[in-house]
Design a protein around this motif. Structure first.
Motif, PDB file in Angstrom:
ATOM      1  N   VAL A 242       0.816  -1.218   0.000  1.00 61.93           N
ATOM      2  CA  VAL A 242       0.000   0.000   0.000  1.00 61.93           C
ATOM      3  C   VAL A 242       0.851   1.269   0.000  1.00 61.93           C
ATOM      4  O   VAL A 242       0.396   2.313  -0.506  1.00 61.93           O
ATOM      5  CB  VAL A 242      -0.984   0.015   1.190  1.00 61.93           C
ATOM      6  CG1 VAL A 242      -1.956  -1.139   1.102  1.00 61.93           C
ATOM      7  CG2 VAL A 242      -0.254   0.018   2.525  1.00 61.93           C
ATOM      8  N   VAL A 243       2.068   1.209   0.531  1.00 64.47           N
ATOM      9  CA  VAL A 243       2.927   2.394   0.492  1.00 64.47           C
ATOM     10  C   VAL A 243       3.350   2.711  -0.939  1.00 64.47           C
ATOM     11  O   VAL A 243       3.664   3.858  -1.268  1.00 64.47           O
ATOM     12  CB  VAL A 243       4.148   2.222   1.427  1.00 64.47           C
ATOM     13  CG1 VAL A 243       5.063   3.458   1.374  1.00 64.47           C
ATOM     14  CG2 VAL A 243       3.688   2.005   2.862  1.00 64.47           C
ATOM     15  N   PHE A 244       3.361   1.702  -1.831  1.00 64.15           N
ATOM     16  CA  PHE A 244       3.589   1.971  -3.256  1.00 64.15           C
ATOM     17  C   PHE A 244       2.632   3.037  -3.763  1.00 64.15           C
ATOM     18  O   PHE A 244       3.015   3.952  -4.491  1.00 64.15           O
ATOM     19  CB  PHE A 244       3.364   0.698  -4.089  1.00 64.15           C
ATOM     20  CG  PHE A 244       4.524  -0.270  -4.091  1.00 64.15           C
ATOM     21  CD1 PHE A 244       5.766   0.089  -3.606  1.00 64.15           C
ATOM     22  CD2 PHE A 244       4.362  -1.543  -4.611  1.00 64.15           C
ATOM     23  CE1 PHE A 244       6.821  -0.800  -3.614  1.00 64.15           C
ATOM     24  CE2 PHE A 244       5.407  -2.438  -4.632  1.00 64.15           C
ATOM     25  CZ  PHE A 244       6.637  -2.077  -4.139  1.00 64.15           C
ATOM     26  N   TYR A 245       1.354   2.899  -3.375  1.00 64.62           N
ATOM     27  CA  TYR A 245       0.316   3.791  -3.895  1.00 64.62           C
ATOM     28  C   TYR A 245       0.397   5.194  -3.304  1.00 64.62           C
ATOM     29  O   TYR A 245      -0.277   6.107  -3.788  1.00 64.62           O
ATOM     30  CB  TYR A 245      -1.065   3.198  -3.616  1.00 64.62           C
ATOM     31  CG  TYR A 245      -1.217   1.785  -4.128  1.00 64.62           C
ATOM     32  CD1 TYR A 245      -0.726   1.406  -5.373  1.00 64.62           C
ATOM     33  CD2 TYR A 245      -1.846   0.814  -3.354  1.00 64.62           C
ATOM     34  CE1 TYR A 245      -0.854   0.119  -5.838  1.00 64.62           C
ATOM     35  CE2 TYR A 245      -1.990  -0.493  -3.821  1.00 64.62           C
ATOM     36  CZ  TYR A 245      -1.483  -0.834  -5.059  1.00 64.62           C
ATOM     37  OH  TYR A 245      -1.620  -2.122  -5.525  1.00 64.62           O
ATOM     38  N   ALA A 246       1.219   5.355  -2.281  1.00 63.78           N
ATOM     39  CA  ALA A 246       1.335   6.668  -1.639  1.00 63.78           C
ATOM     40  C   ALA A 246       2.219   7.614  -2.432  1.00 63.78           C
ATOM     41  O   ALA A 246       2.121   8.833  -2.265  1.00 63.78           O
ATOM     42  CB  ALA A 246       1.882   6.517  -0.216  1.00 63.78           C
ATOM     43  N   LEU A 247       3.091   7.090  -3.294  1.00 62.24           N
ATOM     44  CA  LEU A 247       4.079   7.916  -3.992  1.00 62.24           C
ATOM     45  C   LEU A 247       3.883   7.848  -5.501  1.00 62.24           C
ATOM     46  O   LEU A 247       3.641   6.766  -6.051  1.00 62.24           O
ATOM     47  CB  LEU A 247       5.496   7.442  -3.647  1.00 62.24           C
ATOM     48  CG  LEU A 247       5.922   7.628  -2.193  1.00 62.24           C
ATOM     49  CD1 LEU A 247       7.194   6.834  -1.906  1.00 62.24           C
ATOM     50  CD2 LEU A 247       6.148   9.105  -1.887  1.00 62.24           C
ATOM     51  N   PRO A 248       4.016   8.973  -6.197  1.00 61.41           N
ATOM     52  CA  PRO A 248       3.871   8.973  -7.662  1.00 61.41           C
ATOM     53  C   PRO A 248       4.875   8.054  -8.354  1.00 61.41           C
ATOM     54  O   PRO A 248       4.538   7.399  -9.341  1.00 61.41           O
ATOM     55  CB  PRO A 248       4.125  10.446  -8.029  1.00 61.41           C
ATOM     56  CG  PRO A 248       3.837  11.216  -6.783  1.00 61.41           C
ATOM     57  CD  PRO A 248       4.223  10.329  -5.647  1.00 61.41           C
ATOM     58  N   GLY A 249       6.087   7.983  -7.823  1.00 55.57           N
ATOM     59  CA  GLY A 249       7.133   7.207  -8.487  1.00 55.57           C
ATOM     60  C   GLY A 249       7.024   5.710  -8.316  1.00 55.57           C
ATOM     61  O   GLY A 249       7.711   4.952  -9.010  1.00 55.57           O
ATOM     62  N   THR A 250       6.176   5.243  -7.400  1.00 55.94           N
ATOM     63  CA  THR A 250       6.042   3.797  -7.168  1.00 55.94           C
ATOM     64  C   THR A 250       4.609   3.295  -7.319  1.00 55.94           C
ATOM     65  O   THR A 250       4.365   2.101  -7.167  1.00 55.94           O
ATOM     66  CB  THR A 250       6.534   3.433  -5.749  1.00 55.94           C
ATOM     67  OG1 THR A 250       5.783   4.178  -4.776  1.00 55.94           O
ATOM     68  CG2 THR A 250       8.013   3.742  -5.583  1.00 55.94           C
ATOM     69  N   SER A 251       3.674   4.177  -7.622  1.00 53.28           N
ATOM     70  CA  SER A 251       2.263   3.801  -7.654  1.00 53.28           C
ATOM     71  C   SER A 251       1.937   2.802  -8.759  1.00 53.28           C
ATOM     72  O   SER A 251       0.894   2.138  -8.708  1.00 53.28           O
ATOM     73  CB  SER A 251       1.391   5.048  -7.820  1.00 53.28           C
ATOM     74  OG  SER A 251       1.724   5.735  -9.021  1.00 53.28           O
ATOM     75  N   HIS A 252       2.815   2.677  -9.765  1.00 50.33           N
ATOM     76  CA  HIS A 252       2.561   1.775 -10.895  1.00 50.33           C
ATOM     77  C   HIS A 252       3.073   0.364 -10.658  1.00 50.33           C
ATOM     78  O   HIS A 252       2.832  -0.527 -11.477  1.00 50.33           O
ATOM     79  CB  HIS A 252       3.257   2.328 -12.148  1.00 50.33           C
ATOM     80  CG  HIS A 252       4.759   2.335 -12.032  1.00 50.33           C
ATOM     81  ND1 HIS A 252       5.431   3.280 -11.276  1.00 50.33           N
ATOM     82  CD2 HIS A 252       5.707   1.502 -12.533  1.00 50.33           C
ATOM     83  CE1 HIS A 252       6.736   3.048 -11.350  1.00 50.33           C
ATOM     84  NE2 HIS A 252       6.920   1.970 -12.093  1.00 50.33           N
ATOM     85  N   LEU A 253       3.771   0.133  -9.556  1.00 52.08           N
ATOM     86  CA  LEU A 253       4.435  -1.150  -9.343  1.00 52.08           C
ATOM     87  C   LEU A 253       3.429  -2.272  -9.081  1.00 52.08           C
ATOM     88  O   LEU A 253       2.325  -2.049  -8.593  1.00 52.08           O
ATOM     89  CB  LEU A 253       5.415  -1.047  -8.177  1.00 52.08           C
ATOM     90  CG  LEU A 253       6.623  -0.137  -8.426  1.00 52.08           C
ATOM     91  CD1 LEU A 253       7.473  -0.001  -7.167  1.00 52.08           C
ATOM     92  CD2 LEU A 253       7.469  -0.665  -9.580  1.00 52.08           C
ATOM     93  N   SER A 254       3.862  -3.496  -9.378  1.00 49.33           N
ATOM     94  CA  SER A 254       2.981  -4.657  -9.326  1.00 49.33           C
ATOM     95  C   SER A 254       2.977  -5.311  -7.952  1.00 49.33           C
ATOM     96  O   SER A 254       3.768  -4.973  -7.068  1.00 49.33           O
ATOM     97  CB  SER A 254       3.443  -5.687 -10.368  1.00 49.33           C
ATOM     98  OG  SER A 254       4.735  -6.189 -10.011  1.00 49.33           O
ATOM     99  N   TYR A 255       2.076  -6.307  -7.811  1.00 44.90           N
ATOM    100  CA  TYR A 255       2.034  -7.092  -6.576  1.00 44.90           C
ATOM    101  C   TYR A 255       3.340  -7.866  -6.378  1.00 44.90           C
ATOM    102  O   TYR A 255       3.784  -8.071  -5.259  1.00 44.90           O
ATOM    103  CB  TYR A 255       0.859  -8.077  -6.626  1.00 44.90           C
ATOM    104  CG  TYR A 255      -0.496  -7.416  -6.716  1.00 44.90           C
ATOM    105  CD1 TYR A 255      -0.904  -6.508  -5.744  1.00 44.90           C
ATOM    106  CD2 TYR A 255      -1.368  -7.700  -7.759  1.00 44.90           C
ATOM    107  CE1 TYR A 255      -2.144  -5.893  -5.802  1.00 44.90           C
ATOM    108  CE2 TYR A 255      -2.614  -7.091  -7.835  1.00 44.90           C
ATOM    109  CZ  TYR A 255      -2.989  -6.193  -6.858  1.00 44.90           C
ATOM    110  OH  TYR A 255      -4.214  -5.583  -6.920  1.00 44.90           O
ATOM    111  N   GLY A 256       3.928  -8.312  -7.480  1.00 46.23           N
ATOM    112  CA  GLY A 256       5.191  -9.036  -7.393  1.00 46.23           C
ATOM    113  C   GLY A 256       6.317  -8.168  -6.867  1.00 46.23           C
ATOM    114  O   GLY A 256       7.186  -8.635  -6.122  1.00 46.23           O
ATOM    115  N   ALA A 257       6.314  -6.898  -7.254  1.00 49.75           N
ATOM    116  CA  ALA A 257       7.343  -5.984  -6.762  1.00 49.75           C
ATOM    117  C   ALA A 257       7.247  -5.826  -5.251  1.00 49.75           C
ATOM    118  O   ALA A 257       8.263  -5.718  -4.552  1.00 49.75           O
ATOM    119  CB  ALA A 257       7.204  -4.627  -7.447  1.00 49.75           C
TER     120      ALA A 257
END
Length: 347
Positions: A242-257
């Motif tokens: 969920v912290v992926f979705y907090a940042l513009p630079g990581t919001s596109h990353l997958s579940y695998g990441a």
């Protein structure tokens, strides 16, 4: 002398953390890093904190389940408070928390430190199994993403690895011979050793610790124990995701990441430095680079995830310490309780 050595050890570990943080930050564009943090959606961070609280409560209940077969039955509140104070202690000095949390339960419920420490060893073993399971799943799911990185790493280190393996074979052989010699000498002089007071105390301590370790085999509800174990690690995975979705630079990353970050971040947190500071940030940043995330965005993610969870642990740990100190110490006689506990465990 012991205080001086402890101070030097603490200073060295703190220095290592500071150096690693400096190394991780030294080539970054701080304007880009700050822009990432300014544009963060902290609602997702708040959700990760809720997941963190759920994981800690579940871990406390699981630890309480481990303790019961030793003949002691601390309340969930006491177990939780001891665990959280131990986590805060680990932020000060790595591995000190394991002793602190057992000492807290000794004070509140009369649980011998050796038995408590044995349950912690079993807990760490279970977590290691879960980490290995997560690593295996990550390699299956994300192999195409990380295969080039692994191949380059193994190719560049092959000669050193081969030399290291040869050295390990020699070391293992020497340790095996020494172990056999010690066993033979100990067996020959066992009766004399048992007459020594220090040996008797050490034997009692080890016996109690082994009771704590093997209490995991005497659980009332194995399904509940493993259910909580999987729930805890599911929350850890959710916190990474969920912290992926907090940042513009990581919001596109997958579940695998998120799986990759979970595994690598767990290894960073296990490093023998205060709270994994520096090690966690470097490893997570390097992992996110494999997914095309710029260094600044990767560091922003590491800072956001690590700092928020560290502050949560500090807050919960301080409150737990206050609550624990307000409770009256256990008044039951330790010797009598120990006898009953041993009988229950053996039965």
């Amino acid at each position: 002398m012991k205080k001086l050595l402890s101070f030097l050890k603490y200073s060295l570990l703190l220095g290592v953390s500071a150096f690693l943080m400096w190394y991780a930050l030294k080539e970054l564009d701080f304007e880009k890093l700050w822009a990432e943090l300014q544009n963060a959606n902290y609602g997702w961070v708040a959700l990760s904190l809720v997941m963190g609280v759920a994981a800690y409560l579940s871990r406390a209940y699981r630890w309480q389940m481990q303790i019961k077969p030793t003949g002691y039955n601390p309340s969930l509140a006491n177990t939780y408070n001891a665990m959280m104070v131990g986590y805060v202690a680990n932020l000060v000095l790595p591995r000190m928390g394991e002793v602190v949390r057992c000492s807290m339960l000794r004070r509140s419920d009369g649980l011998p430190v050796n038995k408590g420490f044995g349950t912690v060893i079993a807990e760490r073993f279970v977590d290691m199994l879960m980490l290995l399971l997560a690593l295996g799943i990550t390699l299956l799911v994300e192999f195409n993403q990380i295969k080039d990185f692994l191949w380059e790493l193994l190719s560049s280190k092959y000669s050193n690895l081969q030399q290291t393996v040869n050295q390990l074979y020699w070391l293992a052989g020497i340790m095996l011979v020494l172990g056999i010699v010690l066993i033979l000498v100990g067996y020959r002089y066992l009766n004399k050793l048992r007459q020594n007071n220090y040996f008797q105390k050490g034997e009692l301590f080890v016996r109690g610790m082994l009771q704590g370790v093997f209490s995991i085999t005497k659980l009332d509800n194995q399904a509940s124990f493993w259910g909580h174990t999987f729930f805890v690690w599911l929350m850890y995975y959710g916190m990474s995701l969920v912290v992926f979705y907090a940042l513009p630079g990581t919001s596109h990353l997958s579940y695998g990441a998120a799986l990759s970050v979970l595994v690598v971040g767990s290894l960073g947190m296990a490093a023998p430095v205060q709270g994994g500071v520096g090690v966690y940030h470097l490893l997570v940043q390097a992992t996110l680079l494999l997914y095309g995330v710029p260094k600044e965005a990767g560091m922003a993610y590491a800072l956001l995830a690590h700092t928020s969870q560290t502050l949560l642990v500090v807050l919960m740990g301080v409150l737990s310490f206050i609550a624990g100190m307000l409770r009256r110490p256990a008044v039951a006689a330790a010797t009598e309780h120990e006898t009953i506990a041993n009988h229950e465990f053996n039965r």
